[in-house]
Design an enzyme around this catalytic site. Structure first.
Site, PDB file in Angstrom:
ATOM      1  N   LEU A  22       0.804  -1.216   0.000  1.00 50.13           N
ATOM      2  CA  LEU A  22       0.000   0.000   0.000  1.00 50.13           C
ATOM      3  C   LEU A  22       0.835   1.264   0.000  1.00 50.13           C
ATOM      4  O   LEU A  22       0.404   2.293  -0.499  1.00 50.13           O
ATOM      5  CB  LEU A  22      -0.934   0.012   1.208  1.00 50.13           C
ATOM      6  CG  LEU A  22      -1.958  -1.129   1.284  1.00 50.13           C
ATOM      7  CD1 LEU A  22      -2.819  -0.979   2.516  1.00 50.13           C
ATOM      8  CD2 LEU A  22      -2.816  -1.184   0.034  1.00 50.13           C
ATOM      9  N   GLY A  23       2.009   1.212   0.593  1.00 44.60           N
ATOM     10  CA  GLY A  23       2.836   2.417   0.650  1.00 44.60           C
ATOM     11  C   GLY A  23       3.941   2.255   1.669  1.00 44.60           C
ATOM     12  O   GLY A  23       4.149   1.185   2.245  1.00 44.60           O
ATOM     13  N   GLY A  25       6.464   4.789   4.618  1.00 39.87           N
ATOM     14  CA  GLY A  25       6.674   6.066   5.270  1.00 39.87           C
ATOM     15  C   GLY A  25       7.890   6.012   6.155  1.00 39.87           C
ATOM     16  O   GLY A  25       8.738   5.113   6.030  1.00 39.87           O
ATOM     17  N   GLY A  26       7.990   6.963   7.080  1.00 41.05           N
ATOM     18  CA  GLY A  26       9.175   7.045   7.913  1.00 41.05           C
ATOM     19  C   GLY A  26       9.378   5.829   8.789  1.00 41.05           C
ATOM     20  O   GLY A  26      10.512   5.445   9.070  1.00 41.05           O
ATOM     21  N   MET A  27       8.282   5.221   9.264  1.00 39.08           N
ATOM     22  CA  MET A  27       8.410   4.105  10.195  1.00 39.08           C
ATOM     23  C   MET A  27       8.617   2.785   9.493  1.00 39.08           C
ATOM     24  O   MET A  27       9.188   1.854  10.051  1.00 39.08           O
ATOM     25  CB  MET A  27       7.168   4.030  11.085  1.00 39.08           C
ATOM     26  CG  MET A  27       7.353   3.161  12.317  1.00 39.08           C
ATOM     27  SD  MET A  27       5.896   3.143  13.386  1.00 39.08           S
ATOM     28  CE  MET A  27       4.849   1.984  12.520  1.00 39.08           C
ATOM     29  N   GLY A  28       8.139   2.638   8.270  1.00 42.34           N
ATOM     30  CA  GLY A  28       8.267   1.368   7.573  1.00 42.34           C
ATOM     31  C   GLY A  28       7.318   1.286   6.396  1.00 42.34           C
ATOM     32  O   GLY A  28       6.917   2.305   5.834  1.00 42.34           O
ATOM     33  N   LYS A  44       1.298  -2.633   9.120  1.00 49.65           N
ATOM     34  CA  LYS A  44       2.427  -1.710   9.062  1.00 49.65           C
ATOM     35  C   LYS A  44       3.640  -2.402   9.667  1.00 49.65           C
ATOM     36  O   LYS A  44       3.631  -2.776  10.843  1.00 49.65           O
ATOM     37  CB  LYS A  44       2.093  -0.421   9.820  1.00 49.65           C
ATOM     38  CG  LYS A  44       0.806   0.202   9.302  1.00 49.65           C
ATOM     39  CD  LYS A  44       0.542   1.564   9.876  1.00 49.65           C
ATOM     40  CE  LYS A  44      -0.725   2.146   9.238  1.00 49.65           C
ATOM     41  NZ  LYS A  44      -0.926   3.546   9.583  1.00 49.65           N
ATOM     42  N   ASP A 138       1.864  13.444  13.752  1.00 51.52           N
ATOM     43  CA  ASP A 138       2.094  13.473  12.304  1.00 51.52           C
ATOM     44  C   ASP A 138       0.797  13.770  11.559  1.00 51.52           C
ATOM     45  O   ASP A 138       0.484  13.152  10.544  1.00 51.52           O
ATOM     46  CB  ASP A 138       2.693  12.147  11.832  1.00 51.52           C
ATOM     47  CG  ASP A 138       3.232  12.220  10.398  1.00 51.52           C
ATOM     48  OD1 ASP A 138       3.471  13.353   9.911  1.00 51.52           O
ATOM     49  OD2 ASP A 138       3.432  11.162   9.776  1.00 51.52           O
TER      50      ASP A 138
END
Length: 535
Positions: A22-23, A25-28, A44, A138
């Site tokens: 799906l995408g 980001g900063g965390m994973g 996630k 965030d």
């Protein structure tokens, strides 16, 4: 947006089968997955370099536990997490609907009514999040979903665990997006603690961006943006009225000068609704025309275009517009109250009649009923009609679901696909099974004993009504919204409403029964409950 699984992506995480990427980001990374129960979920997965960080795992576990306390009406519900897995992962509800960022990419700045709805929805979510002792950290347009149940704020709280332990961040790589960061997050040397006020600052930046199409501190680089946040007033040209004052207060440099989320909400509910624009009483996403062309969601999947983002989990929105509550400010207040305190509050406020039934037509207690008369077995006396209706709604009578506008009846034959018939066979006989204030609608046709209850099935083109197993779910529970008009025999008419999917409707062109939210359109499909004797 989703782009398919990449080489090296996992096929399974814990007990979840990975279906798509799906995408990230900063965390994973975030994956679409299937739970052991077959439910689509978003998983996630934390970045590999943090997997062996004991401090991170401890913070991650703490943040997950707090995130579980946030009411799910306003966010993607936390379903599961394993901080000890290698790598750690978090499982949340998969939410359909585009993000605010996607909406703005396709449509540009929002109009006054939709802007007010976004402001109310996000402030409501922050009130619940902060009430659970969680700080988002965030908040940005990409984390605001225009979902079927209204506005949802996602990706909160967990960022704190990553932010506090990561040694790999620079000014433009902090957890969060610089454009929406409060001064105390940027200038750590100031000694000001990062608390809920940082989310309020982000709320102001998000609303200003939604109103004008630009960030109020936008500059050519993250560093320049950060300097403007620290030293310059916000650029709010294009944002006016009471909302501008609230946004200005939210963007104060001093955290102590900003309102709380509850104060924001109170200010929004007393602010003037844009004159002549009644769409302001509904959260953005509650009408089919709210998002023309918005074809995705923040968790990466395309929304079903036949499922307009609208009232869902709480049912508050659909009851508000079905019962015709008057006064824009009053409607906004009731919508938010229902979101915060549950649908029963709105049911209690929605003009109960003399028998104790709410205006939605459902009984307030098992066995009670609306003061509707005129069932086909009525003798002409008001008490006889009321008694018959009471028995129908208590599940004690067989009924026909008579489609008033075409003088036909619903039928569920052996193939478990709902049809329109003449009401003469066993496939047209149903019974209402009360579940709280809603109902399951069960067929009495012995040929479909394995799938006897009506339910909503999402097809590629639209949501249809089919036979399914009798279990109380969002797909099988329906409300009865009593209408003012009668059928040709003088019987009370109802709209059949799914909180999750909309109204049961008849399409003259397709000759099909389908389920969809109407938005501002008048209700055109109604049913009367024709009594056909004791069960």
């Amino acid at each position: 947006m989703n782009g398919g699984l990449r080489p090296g992506d996992p096929g399974r995480i814990g007990g979840y089968d990975v279906l798509d990427r799906l995408g990230e980001g900063g965390m994973g990374s975030v994956f679409l997955a299937r739970s052991p129960q077959g439910r689509p979920v978003a998983v996630k997965v934390v970045r590999p370099e943090l997997s062996h960080d004991a401090e991170f795992r401890g913070r991650f576990r703490s943040e997950v536990n707090r995130a579980r306390q946030v009411p799910p009406f306003c966010t993607a519900e936390v379903l599961d997490a394993d901080p000890d897995h290698d790598p750690p992962y978090l499982v949340v509800e998969y939410v359909e609907g585009p993000s605010l960022a996607q909406v703005m990419r396709e449509r540009g700045p929002l109009g006054p009514a939709q802007l007010h709805s976004i402001a109310v929805g996000v402030a409501t979510a922050l009130t619940a999040i902060h009430g659970a002792g969680v700080i988002h950290r965030d908040l940005k347009p990409a984390n605001v979903l225009v979902a079927p149940g209204g506005i949802k704020v996602i990706d909160f709280g967990i960022a704190r665990a990553f932010d506090a332990t990561s040694q790999h961040t620079r000014t433009n790589q902090m957890v969060g997006t610089v454009s929406y960061m409060a001064p105390e997050r940027i200038d750590v040397a100031s000694g000001q603690p990062v608390g809920p006020a940082a989310d309020i600052f982000a709320w102001g930046a998000v609303v200003a961006h939604a109103a004008t199409g630009r960030n109020p501190f936008g500059a050519d680089s993250p560093t320049a943006t950060a300097m403007r946040i620290l030293t310059q007033p916000p650029e709010l040209t294009g944002l006016g009225g009471p909302l501008r004052e609230l946004v200005s207060r939210a963007l104060e440099k001093d955290p102590a000068a900003r309102p709380t989320a509850r104060q924001l909400l109170d200010g929004l509910l007393t602010a003037a609704v844009p004159r002549g624009d009644t769409r302001a009483v509904r959260p953005l996403g509650t009408t089919p025309d709210a998002l023309p062309g918005a074809g995705g969601n923040a968790q990466g999947r395309r929304s079903n275009p036949s499922r307009p983002a609208t009232a869902g989990r709480t049912g508050s929105n659909r009851r508000a517009w079905l019962t015709g509550l008057g006064g824009a400010a009053a409607v906004v207040a009731v919508l938010v109250s229902a979101a915060l305190f549950g649908p029963q509050l709105l049911r209690d406020l929605a003009n109960p009649d003399a028998t104790g039934a709410t205006a939605t037509g459902g009984p307030t207690t098992p066995g009670s009923a609306p003061a509707a008369t005129g069932s086909s077995t009525a003798t002409g006396s008001p008490s006889a009609g009321a008694d018959s209706t009471r028995a129908v709604l208590a599940g004690q009578r067989r009924i026909l679901l008579h489609l008033v506008e075409i003088d036909r009846d619903l039928a569920l034959p052996f193939d478990a696909e709902v049809h329109i018939g003449n009401g003469t066979g066993p496939d047209a006989l149903f019974v209402l099974e009360p579940v709280g204030v809603d109902y399951m609608i069960k067929s009495l046709n012995p040929d479909v004993s394995h799938r006897p209850c009506l339910g909503v099935k999402i097809n590629s083109a639209y949501a249809s009504l089919v036979g399914t197993d009798c279990a109380p779910t969002a797909a099988t529970l329906f409300g009865l919204a009593r209408q003012d008009r009668k059928d040709d025999k003088g019987r009370t008419t109802y709209a059949i409403v799914s909180d999750e999917h909309g109204l049961v409707q008849w399409s003259p062109s397709r000759k099909k029964i389908y389920v969809e939210f109407l938005g501002d359109a008048p209700i055109s499909t109604t049913f009367s409950l024709v009594d056909r004797g004791a069960v």
